[in-house]
Scaffold this active site. Structure first.
Site, PDB file in Angstrom:
ATOM      1  N   THR A 104     -85.751  37.183  47.516  1.00  0.00           N
ATOM      2  CA  THR A 104     -85.330  35.912  48.123  1.00  0.00           C
ATOM      3  C   THR A 104     -86.359  34.809  47.873  1.00  0.00           C
ATOM      4  OG1 THR A 104     -84.277  37.133  49.878  1.00  0.00           O
ATOM      5  CG2 THR A 104     -84.798  34.829  50.351  1.00  0.00           C
ATOM      6  N   ARG A 147     -71.656  41.671  53.812  1.00  0.00           N
ATOM      7  CA  ARG A 147     -72.996  41.764  54.436  1.00  0.00           C
ATOM      8  C   ARG A 147     -73.726  40.407  54.332  1.00  0.00           C
ATOM      9  NH1 ARG A 147     -78.578  40.878  52.723  1.00  0.00           N
ATOM     10  NH2 ARG A 147     -79.905  42.186  53.990  1.00  0.00           N
ATOM     11  N   VAL A 148     -74.352  40.033  55.438  1.00  0.00           N
ATOM     12  CA  VAL A 148     -75.137  38.804  55.478  1.00  0.00           C
ATOM     13  C   VAL A 148     -76.558  39.178  55.888  1.00  0.00           C
ATOM     14  CG1 VAL A 148     -75.419  36.586  56.666  1.00  0.00           C
ATOM     15  CG2 VAL A 148     -73.125  37.385  56.054  1.00  0.00           C
ATOM     16  N   GLY A 149     -77.536  38.612  55.205  1.00  0.00           N
ATOM     17  CA  GLY A 149     -78.934  38.901  55.539  1.00  0.00           C
ATOM     18  C   GLY A 149     -79.527  37.834  56.437  1.00  0.00           C
ATOM     19  N   GLY A 190     -83.602  41.797  55.043  1.00  0.00           N
ATOM     20  CA  GLY A 190     -83.137  40.806  56.009  1.00  0.00           C
ATOM     21  C   GLY A 190     -82.777  41.347  57.374  1.00  0.00           C
ATOM     22  N   THR A 229     -88.886  36.856  53.155  1.00  0.00           N
ATOM     23  CA  THR A 229     -88.284  37.577  52.037  1.00  0.00           C
ATOM     24  C   THR A 229     -88.324  39.064  52.376  1.00  0.00           C
ATOM     25  OG1 THR A 229     -88.396  37.904  49.632  1.00  0.00           O
ATOM     26  CG2 THR A 229     -90.487  37.743  50.771  1.00  0.00           C
TER      27      THR A 229
END
Ligand code: GLY
Length: 324
Positions: A186, A214-216, A240, A237
């Site tokens: 990231t 999926r969301v971080g 997540g 980074t």
């Protein structure tokens, strides 16, 4: 030496807490005066020298921190060789590249996009959400539709290289996030401009071969990114899920508000994750932070993480301390 005397002599407060007088006088936990070390400055996670160079080009012409972080993040989003951000990012387990990004300015305004497909510059869409909608976050198809309405070009983000790797991955379908993947992951970028305003941006294609949807942490304000003009800014980074559980970037900024240096604030936030997670050796987390004086710091679980800093003295790659 008696404890009371030692505390007085060393300038330390009882229990490591800052006194009101220390906070007011801009002193850290050890009584050292905090001074502005010069602006403008920008820092970014990993060795993304083209990104910090681009951000610096904006800052040195008295451009805004907000323009600088967007410009820097866009460099990585457009780089198809960076397979953790933007175009060329590794897909989810259905083969779709989905992007998360967030941006925040010195007034506490923020915007983000979540699980958005087919648009390379997620950071710019996040900025549009912040500036041109009554909302903070747009997700999935809604984010993509908004971007297209705003004039962003729709394109296939899955490059032949990422598609080929995905086909290989399908043979085992084993979800095992890799630590320090390719030395970038990231991209979080923070800036303090010549006017003294802070801003931050964060952009990612998330964990490779994640579950669909999926969301971080990156698009979650307070988790992957937080900016408070009175204190400083932080971004994250790595894995997540762990950052979200501890509202990591907000925690780093709040620790700086209590008087911790950027370095120490990042360390305490990483250690919070380590303490809560018996399997911490299997994951990487890296935080970077920038205070309102231009001081920066970072900390991570595993060695191998580094960050870029560009200021009036030059362009540096800094290796922070790590837990392991
Ligand atoms: N830190 C990026 C992610 O977990 O998606």
């Amino acid at each position: 030496m008696k404890r009371r005397k030692f505390i007085k002599k060393s300038g330390l407060s009882v229990g490591g807490m800052l006194t009101f007088a220390q906070v007011k006088a801009n002193k850290d936990l050890f009584g050292t005066e905090k001074q502005s070390i010069g602006k403008p400055v920008c820092i970014a996670t990993w060795n993304v020298k083209d990104a910090t160079q681009a951000a610096w080009t904006v800052l040195k012409e008295s451009g805004s921190a907000l323009d600088a972080v967007e410009t820097g993040a866009k460099v990585e989003e457009a780089d198809v060789n960076n397979q953790t951000v933007g175009k060329g990012g590794r897909p989810d387990r259905e083969g779709n590249v989905t992007l998360d990004a967030s941006i925040m300015d010195h007034q506490g305004n923020c915007g983000s996009v979540v699980c958005m497909q087919n648009i390379t510059h997620a950071i710019s869409v996040a900025r549009k959400v912040m500036e041109d909608t009554p909302h903070v976050m747009l997700a999935g198809k809604g984010a993509e539709q908004f971007a297209i309405e705003q004039g962003f070009e729709a394109e296939n983000l899955l490059t032949p290289k990422s598609a080929e790797e995905y086909q290989k991955w399908l043979k085992t379908s084993n979800y095992e996030p890799v630590i320090n993947i390719e030395n970038h992951d990231t991209i979080g970028i923070l800036a303090l401009d010549a006017q003294g305003n802070l801003a931050g941006g964060c952009t990612t294609s998330g964990m490779a071969y994640k579950m669909a949807g999926r969301v971080g942490d990156s698009p979650i304000i307070g988790a992957g990114l937080f900016v408070d003009q009175k204190v400083g800014a932080a971004t994250a980074t790595g894995m997540g899920e762990e950052v979200v559980k501890t509202v990591g970037s907000f925690l780093v900024v709040e620790l700086m508000r209590q008087g911790h240096s950027p370095d120490k604030a990042c360390q305490i936030a990483v250690e919070r994750i380590v303490e809560n997670n018996p399997e911490y050796q299997k994951i990487q987390i890296g935080y970077i932070a920038l205070d309102k004086y231009g001081n920066s710091g970072a900390y991570c679980i595993h060695p191998g993480f580094n960050y870029r800093r560009f200021d009036t003295k030059g362009h540096e790659l800094i290796t922070p301390r790590s837990h392991l």
